[in-house]
Design a protein around this motif. Sequence first.
Motif, PDB file in Angstrom:
ATOM      1  N   TYR A 176       0.815  -1.049  -0.052  1.00  0.00           N
ATOM      2  CA  TYR A 176      -0.043   0.131   0.078  1.00  0.00           C
ATOM      3  C   TYR A 176       0.818   1.135  -0.039  1.00  0.00           C
ATOM      4  O   TYR A 176       1.947   1.129   0.578  1.00  0.00           O
ATOM      5  CB  TYR A 176      -0.902  -0.070   1.316  1.00  0.00           C
ATOM      6  N   THR A 177       0.395   2.308  -0.529  1.00  0.00           N
ATOM      7  CA  THR A 177       1.075   3.403  -0.626  1.00  0.00           C
ATOM      8  C   THR A 177       0.877   4.532   0.527  1.00  0.00           C
ATOM      9  O   THR A 177      -0.173   4.017   0.998  1.00  0.00           O
ATOM     10  CB  THR A 177       0.740   4.456  -1.761  1.00  0.00           C
ATOM     11  N   ASP A 180      -2.805   5.503   0.250  1.00  0.00           N
ATOM     12  CA  ASP A 180      -3.708   4.607   0.521  1.00  0.00           C
ATOM     13  C   ASP A 180      -4.000   4.510   1.927  1.00  0.00           C
ATOM     14  O   ASP A 180      -4.855   4.736   2.605  1.00  0.00           O
ATOM     15  CB  ASP A 180      -3.189   3.255   0.141  1.00  0.00           C
ATOM     16  N   THR A 230      -9.877  -1.611   7.836  1.00  0.00           N
ATOM     17  CA  THR A 230      -8.454  -0.917   7.884  1.00  0.00           C
ATOM     18  C   THR A 230      -7.110  -1.572   8.430  1.00  0.00           C
ATOM     19  O   THR A 230      -6.070  -1.274   8.170  1.00  0.00           O
ATOM     20  CB  THR A 230      -8.413   0.348   8.157  1.00  0.00           C
ATOM     21  N   ILE A 233      -4.324  -2.394   6.129  1.00  0.00           N
ATOM     22  CA  ILE A 233      -3.794  -1.320   5.482  1.00  0.00           C
ATOM     23  C   ILE A 233      -2.690  -0.327   6.364  1.00  0.00           C
ATOM     24  O   ILE A 233      -1.711  -0.490   6.164  1.00  0.00           O
ATOM     25  CB  ILE A 233      -4.816  -0.504   4.974  1.00  0.00           C
TER      26      ILE A 233
END
Length: 289
Positions: A176-177, A180, A230, A233
């Motif tokens: 993930y960036t 993100d 999340t 993430i």
Amino acid sequence: MEGKEEDVRLGANKYAERQPIGTAAQSQDDGKDYAEPPPAPLFEPSELTSWSFYRAGIAEFVATFLFLYISVLTVMGVVKEKTKCPTVGIQGIAWAFGGMIFALVYCTAGISGGHINPAVTFGLFLARKLSLTRAIFYMVMQCLGAICGAGVVKGFMGKTRYTALGGGANSVAHGYTKGDGLGAEIIGTFVLVYTVFSATDAKRSARDSHVPILAPLPIGFAVFLVHLATIPITGTGINPARSLGAAIIFNKDKGWNDHWIFWVGPFIGAALAALYHVVVIRAIPFKSK
């Protein structure tokens, strides 16, 4: 007998008719049976001489301390196992966070409002629900409580094992960036703060007498659902105090590299939720003459 009749008459007139539910409730302004609290002043120096002000800060400290202690300890229990089968897994972590928020909001709502989160405090401040003086004090006490809570977990786990397991620190996961991660924090915090505004709305509290009792339930459930979505993430921040406490006690690059995301994201999400509440939810209906 006349005295009893007088009591009955006064009792009947003491409580107004309940406001109609649904769209009818939103279209009637005259004769409403609820009162919107006046906007909080920006600065209220008199608060600094009130014991209730400091009592509320202590409640925020204790609540955030307990929140970090239970939640980070749960994370440590999951991470230390090679497989998730013998642990509570992601669902258990989400339940720990959401369940603790439910319990702690219920316990502290009557003392401090049960914020336990600088983003929630920031959103309520923008909506003029509390003064800047109280908002800053709450945020400081929340961060101190979070640091102490994470510190107790480190004391239980031992420095070596605590560090090896990541200390419960938030970071953007591989694949993930940073964008993100920022987006996940913004949306997740918006869901939480929007739920806080809705669960504590004065109109709803007046219309449905059970709402004040059940208000902590949707707030805790929102935290649970956001964590389910999340954790893969960012590990789910949506609470700058939670992220700061874990990062300070862990004190490694992993905890600091993306730390700004866990302040900027929640504050943007809280600001958007406050704006939506003020402009859309609490907007005065237009009446043609």
